[in-house]
Design an enzyme around this catalytic site. Sequence first.
Site, PDB file in Angstrom:
ATOM      1  N   HIS A   1      -8.115  16.044  30.709  1.00 13.63           N
ATOM      2  CA  HIS A   1      -8.637  15.624  29.403  1.00 13.63           C
ATOM      3  C   HIS A   1      -9.126  16.887  28.709  1.00 13.63           C
ATOM      4  CE1 HIS A   1     -11.205  13.636  26.371  1.00 13.63           C
ATOM      5  NE2 HIS A   1     -12.033  14.629  26.637  1.00 13.63           N
TER       6      HIS A   1
ATOM      7  N   LYS B   1      -8.812  15.258  35.994  1.00 15.94           N
ATOM      8  CA  LYS B   1      -8.942  13.836  36.316  1.00 15.94           C
ATOM      9  C   LYS B   1      -8.706  13.554  37.805  1.00 15.94           C
ATOM     10  CE  LYS B   1      -7.738  12.246  31.672  1.00 15.94           C
ATOM     11  NZ  LYS B   1      -6.815  11.383  30.898  1.00 15.94           N
TER      12      LYS B   1
ATOM     13  N   THR C   1       0.083  14.034  25.752  1.00 15.16           N
ATOM     14  CA  THR C   1      -0.600  13.013  26.547  1.00 15.16           C
ATOM     15  C   THR C   1       0.347  12.348  27.542  1.00 15.16           C
ATOM     16  OG1 THR C   1      -2.135  12.620  24.723  1.00 15.16           O
ATOM     17  CG2 THR C   1      -1.970  10.895  26.388  1.00 15.16           C
TER      18      THR C   1
ATOM     19  N   ARG D   1      -5.533  22.459  24.465  1.00 13.68           N
ATOM     20  CA  ARG D   1      -4.605  21.350  24.224  1.00 13.68           C
ATOM     21  C   ARG D   1      -3.150  21.811  24.405  1.00 13.68           C
ATOM     22  NH1 ARG D   1      -6.995  16.967  23.317  1.00 13.68           N
ATOM     23  NH2 ARG D   1      -5.237  15.855  22.375  1.00 13.68           N
TER      24      ARG D   1
END
EC number: 2.7.4.6
Length: 141
Positions: free
Chosen positions: A117, A11, A93, A87
Site C-alpha cells: 500500500h 501487506k 493496483t 507509487r
Amino acid sequence: MAVERTLSIIKPDAVAKNIIGEIYNRFEKAGLKIVAARMVHLSREQAEGFYAVHKERPFFNDLVGFMISGPVMVQVLEGENAIVKNREIMGATNPAEAAAGTLRHDYAETIDANAVHGSDAPETAKQEIEFFFKADELCSR
C-alpha cells in the site's frame, strides 16, 4: 523538487513470503530513505479505521479481513517526490496490469493480495503517517 514523506505498508501476503528486505532494497535503490518502520498485526478496529475512506465500497470487508490476516510492515519513506516515486515502484493496483519490474508485478498474486500500500497524495500521506507514527518516531536522515 520537493522532499516528501509517504506511508508504505508491506501487506500480509508479502510479509508471509519473507520479502521485506527485497522490497526495502527497491525503495532504497530508488533513492527513498526509510525514516520510520514497525511490524504490527492490525486489529479489526485499526484496519477499519485506516481504511475508513472505503467503508461504503463493496470490497471493504474483504480488505479489512485480508489486512488483519497476518502481520504487516509499516514504514515512512522520505525523498524527492516520494509519493509518486513510491507509487511507480509499487505499480498498478491490479498485478495483472502492473508493469514489469514493479513490486506488484513481481510479488503480488491478486488485486486483493497485492503486496503493498502507498499513500496517493500529500494530504493522505500526512493522515496515514499520523495514524501509525508519532512525530518523534520519524528520524530524518
